[in-house]
Scaffold this active site. Structure first.
Site, mmCIF file in Angstrom:
data_model
loop_
_atom_site.group_PDB
_atom_site.id
_atom_site.type_symbol
_atom_site.label_atom_id
_atom_site.label_comp_id
_atom_site.label_asym_id
_atom_site.label_seq_id
_atom_site.Cartn_x
_atom_site.Cartn_y
_atom_site.Cartn_z
ATOM 1 N N THR A 48 -4.911 -5.335 -1.646
ATOM 2 C CA THR A 48 -4.819 -6.647 -1.015
ATOM 3 C C THR A 48 -6.122 -7.052 -0.320
ATOM 4 O OG1 THR A 48 -2.487 -6.262 -0.668
ATOM 5 C CG2 THR A 48 -3.499 -7.970 0.681
ATOM 6 N N GLU B 212 4.281 -5.220 -1.078
ATOM 7 C CA GLU B 212 4.600 -4.828 -2.460
ATOM 8 C C GLU B 212 5.159 -6.005 -3.258
ATOM 9 O OE1 GLU B 212 3.410 -2.127 -3.319
ATOM 10 O OE2 GLU B 212 3.053 -1.411 -1.295
#
Lengths: 675, 675
Positions: free
Chosen positions: A154, A437
């Site tokens: 990320t 996730e």
């Protein structure tokens, strides 16, 4: 004012036996609690093993969570690192391996309150994406903790949309290195756990460039801190991203890379490779990059999502038979709040959902293990279904459990709002599961895309994966229920769910088709259908969950009433869903208003039935008091004493606040006091 | 590994101009933003006053909230006390009175992050419940802060059910005193704000006993700490209840009383009195004791519930036009996430709700002020309606805004989960509003009881209060809408809401009647209907809110498009409610499935329309950056830079964690490192 001279506190000294209101609930269980526990654990042998592991962990003071609710972010981090180091030692001492059955129970007992979980993701991604040579090099180093790993995917500007990642890895043919860079502020890695303060290495996902051409996102092993003195490596800027809603114990971090060079061998290359001359070779689907995410997504559902809901149900239900408030009948003593229909309607559907999700999670794991074996053999056929399935379920379960947990918290009133109840930290933690996730809406749309494809294929008579064959069976029809008891028939409600799912998928497919045929561009048409596509994906997941619950109940042996009570819970889960989403079932008249009244009547009846077994049903989850860490939820139900004893230990009661001398005293003495 | 020698951070230095993606949103507003701000404030003059007050507060460093997200509970408490003392000084300097118009804006600017709010409740309860003599004695002392007051109602064992309070006040005729006691652990006062560490005095609610007879709950002024040295008074045990989900700045406290004696004059006796000989005299309804609660309940809705939702909308909507993620159309640049229908569907209904609740709150205040004047004249007739009305609305608005805020938080993904976004603390604070000042389910059941009574009266042709006259107009009928545009007619949707409310109230009244006639005892029958009664009460409140929004829009002058955009928001609020609660409207076929498809189509169309004005609509709320205190929501949209700059200031980046020396170093050096 005359005042007595005794002011010492004689209350709350020592917690005695079980609160009688709670004890009485356990005398009337319609089933054998240890037997249900064994069903949940997957056998009595497993239960024994779990308890043995819990004993070892909970009897070690290093793992105590006693002060958890009083600690600062810095203190939580330090404790989590200490536990992570100690748990490794403990497991070695006990002869438990990371892959062994004990390991699962170790982490369950630690309640996630430990560092280096991303170290495990680091290892898993190398195992999945690395070549044999890379596995042979890095896994032993990681296993022996000669490095601490993290997983840097990320970025500040990109989350679920992996293709948009901006970090670059340019292959330098002259030195046989990749040069990693963070070209913009939004390209900074942001959120990776264990990276802010601990990690020495991390898997970095970056856009691979060779000779100026971009080959998409690939994983690279990058060292970020010295293993000798822990200083940041040259070209690396990293730190902690600061306070969050929870996860204070984790050093979620940021990372900027400035011309950081790593050897060619550090690109994980099981499925693709850059050869010394810059030739790029692919050995499988690029989708394999998603596999680590899929695997993490599935592995977290039990510990991070379902167990917390089970804990919340345990706390809220035990509290609700100890708490008495107001009167059901004038002249009687105050009633246990669980005897109010509204309280039952809050808590019991969450209890049923916890069981439903436990069972569907088992099913998901079977599916995953099968898929994993196929992928190991380089067969990627099952990847789309597995991805769609795990995405939808992750979204549904996290959403449902998060809402359920909030309901449990609020159902405990003011005391639920105290950190000491344990509920706020369970809530703020589970909330994150809706985001990490894979953001839930995006995941549901991925499931929806799969469903629309399968629906189209099924409509054209083509074969579809087993989980969606029902889409071929579109039939209008009406619900045949004639009275409220008919709605306790699994066939009746399962068909209602199936019908609703098909209707939502087919009507959205039709809308999409209509828009495209009327000249709207495909991507715009898709966007205009997304609210309904999300609904359709949810309906599909809900249907599969109900069906799986029904099948699970059928398989349970009918001993000591377990099948019986599970059947009630299954009915409750199903009817709660119809009651709460009535519009979906009423829309095309499959269920009529009169039938919906029957659903409601059966649903409310079930609340009263399950109410009787509510405490045994949460006792069966078999959480220790230390694991629950709740002043409201302990096995003995000594709620008020424990709240008071724990509150007195708070730092706010340990410190004479400087506020008095600095601000209150001058304020109160601002004139000649008359008091 | 060859590494470059430049590792210093050159990013994030200074925030520049407005992010162009955000700036462009402001160029196309369909209405004049300052004019809408004036409508919200109640006139441009008010806006000027508010801004002037905000300027004064925000330019004073004592009131800074810059470190809020990094502080411990002890630090937050100290800061809140400091601010409370300083604000008093500031207001004196500025010549602003506590009752003046500036005061409202002072507290808005402080964002609740200040101590002694319960001191104000203490004063209010004396003003409402005290005799003229008591008011004359205590109010000046409290105004001059020669004491610090609190309000001790809730106990460890009792919240909303006041009759169950266990603290006792026994009249001792020989000394002309009341003797106050905490007879059990559950009788301990628990939760009162400002009481854990600050208050010197508190209003204590206790069961009054005279000559062994209980006269129910009454309010007493009790001194708990010395005004000289702040030590606890003899017989008093008090402290802080420890960590909570939010409100770290408030010292919510516990209090035990052991034979604490107070003079007879300390019972608040405007409405009832104990004479020297022990004669008990009542001068009005006992319900008046609830009036402080009703008044607090109404007064908090704006600041504690609606403003937070407005802030969350501002943060989430601004962020959603700065954040770009994934592609709507292949080949184009990544899209602003607010251009995804699913994101619009999350945020825009919350925006519409914020406006809807702002307007209904104005209406509620008018109603309250009228009722208050009547009560001052000892006319208690309007109390039941006011109580039912304020209860139901408090429950509906807090529930709706809490859900809305959670949606805003989650819609910002991982960054929403960072405390630096401002959203977590808004959420954890607003969540408490569902619990305090009356638990929502209980409040809704009080509204339901009123509605059932009025329905029965109306059915019998008896007069009912204005807000429920519609209950007399039960008519079957069907929704006359023929196409999706018909659902933009306020008559069409208002009638649908009215119909649904009447149906739910009348069908539940019928069920209740049936149960009683079939021999079920009245209280048990009531309990069996409560899930449906809650639904009915919500439907009533929702209807009234829609109706009020429609009437408000009608009254707005049609200048610069304001009426136009407000009409769209009103439509959106109404259709979102039908879309989300479809079952209620479909149940008896008042709205058919085909009509529900029209509702859905119109609803989704509205999202696209309001999307264009989304940023101007939150700009109109006119929050300063300091008030929002959000790295994501600032006016300039420099989201990523601000997140990074703020994160670097976190205590986790200030401290070299002892964890390295203690745990990491020994771990990494456990063998001769190969790295």
């Amino acid at each position: 004012m005359v005042l007595p001279d005794t002011t010492e506190d004689t209350q709350g000294s020592g917690l005695a036996s079980v609160n009688p209101d709670l004890a009485s609930e356990r005398l009337t269980a319609s089933f054998c609690v240890p037997r249900l526990t064994a069903v949940l654990d997957g056998g009595a042998e497993r239960t024994r093993l779990r308890r043995a592991v819990e004993d070892v962990i909970e009897s070690d003071p290093v793992f105590s969570r006693e002060n958890q609710y009083f600690q600062s972010q810095n203190e939580r981090y330090e404790a989590a690192v200490r536990k992570a180091v100690h748990v490794r030692k403990k497991m070695q001492e006990m002869g438990w391996s990371e892959d062994g059955p004990e390991s699962v129970y170790v982490y369950r007992a630690l309640s996630g309150d430990v560092a280096f979980l991303l170290h495990r993701v680091f290892m898993r991604s190398i195992s999945v994406l690395g070549s044999d040579k890379q596995v042979a090099k890095w896994i032993p180093l990681a296993s022996e903790y000669q490095l601490i790993g993290s997983y840097a995917q990320t970025e500040l500007g990109h989350g679920t949309y992996l293709q948009g990642l901006e970090t670059t890895a340019v292959f330098d043919i002259s030195t046989q290195e990749f040069i990693l860079n963070t070209p913009t502020i939004s390209a900074m890695k942001w959120w990776p756990g264990d990276m802010g303060r601990s990690a020495t290495h991390t898997v970095v996902f970056a856009q691979l460039y060779i000779h100026g051409k971009c080959y998409g996102v690939h994983p690279f092993i990058v060292q970020i801190r010295s293993c000798q003195d822990h200083s940041l490596c040259p070209g690396v800027i990293a730190g902690d991203i600061g306070p969050k809603m929870n996860f204070e114990h984790i050093d979620n971090g940021y990372l900027m890379l400035k011309n950081v060079r790593i050897p060619r061998e550090n690109m994980l290359n099981k499925f693709c490779e850059v050869q010394p001359d810059g030739t790029y070779i692919r050995r499988g689907s690029q989708k394999i990059n998603y596999f680590t995410m899929t695997s993490v997504r599935i592995s977290l559902i039990s510990d991070e999502v379902i167990l917390p809901l089970m804990k919340a149900c345990t706390i809220a239900i035990r509290y609700s038979v100890v708490r008495r408030q107001s009167k059901l009948k004038p002249g009687e003593e105050e009633a246990k709040i669980l005897d109010y229909q509204t309280q039952q309607e809050k808590l019991l559907p969450q209890l049923a959902a916890a069981y439903a999700f436990h069972f569907i999670n088992n099913y998901l794991h079977e599916l995953f293990n099968r898929g994993y074996r196929e992928i190991q053999g380089r067969n990627f056929d099952s990847l789309p279904e597995l991805h769609a399935f795990s995405s939808g379920f992750k979204a549904m379960v996290t959403q449902y459990c998060t809402s359920g947990l909030e309901i449990c918290l609020r159902a405990c009133g003011g005391h639920g709002y105290s950190l000491l109840s344990g509920l706020p930290s369970l809530y703020t933690k589970i909330l994150a599961s809706c985001i990490y996730e894979g953001e839930n809406t995006i995941l549901l749309l991925q499931t929806a895309r799969f469903l629309i494809k399968c629906f189209t294929a099924a409509s054209a008579g083509q074969p579809v994966p087993p989980s969606v064959t029902y889409l071929a069976a579109v039939k209008p029809g009406k619900c045949p229920a004639k009275d409220k008891l008919d709605f306790l028939s699994p066939d009746i409600y399962t068909e209602a769910y199936q019908h609703a799912a098909i209707r939502l998928i087919s009507s959205t497919a039709a809308k999409l088709q209509d828009l495209i045929q009327s000249g709207v561009e495909r991507h715009e048409a898709w966007n205009q259908c997304t609210v309904q596509l999300v609904q359709a994906a949810k309906a599909h997941c809900h249907y599969i969950t109900v069906k799986n619950f029904v099948e699970t109940v059928e398989k349970l042996e009918n001993t000591a009433g377990i099948q019986n009570i599970m059947k009630h819970l299954c009915d409750l889960f199903a009817l709660h869903g119809i009651f709460s989403n009535a519009g979906i079932f009423l829309h095309d008249g499959y269920i009529t208003g009169a039938q919906m009244d029957m659903v409601t009547a059966s649903y409310l009846d079930l609340l009263g039935i399950i109410r009787k077994d509510a405490v045994p049903l949460v006792d069966a989850f078999d959480f220790t008091d230390k694991n629950l860490n709740s002043a409201l939820g302990s096995y003995d139900g000594q709620v008020y004493q424990r709240l008071y004893e724990w509150a007195r230990k708070a730092p706010t009661n340990k410190q004479i606040s400087p506020a008095y001398e600095k601000y209150l005293k001058p304020l109160l003495h601002n004139k000649l006091s008359k008091l």
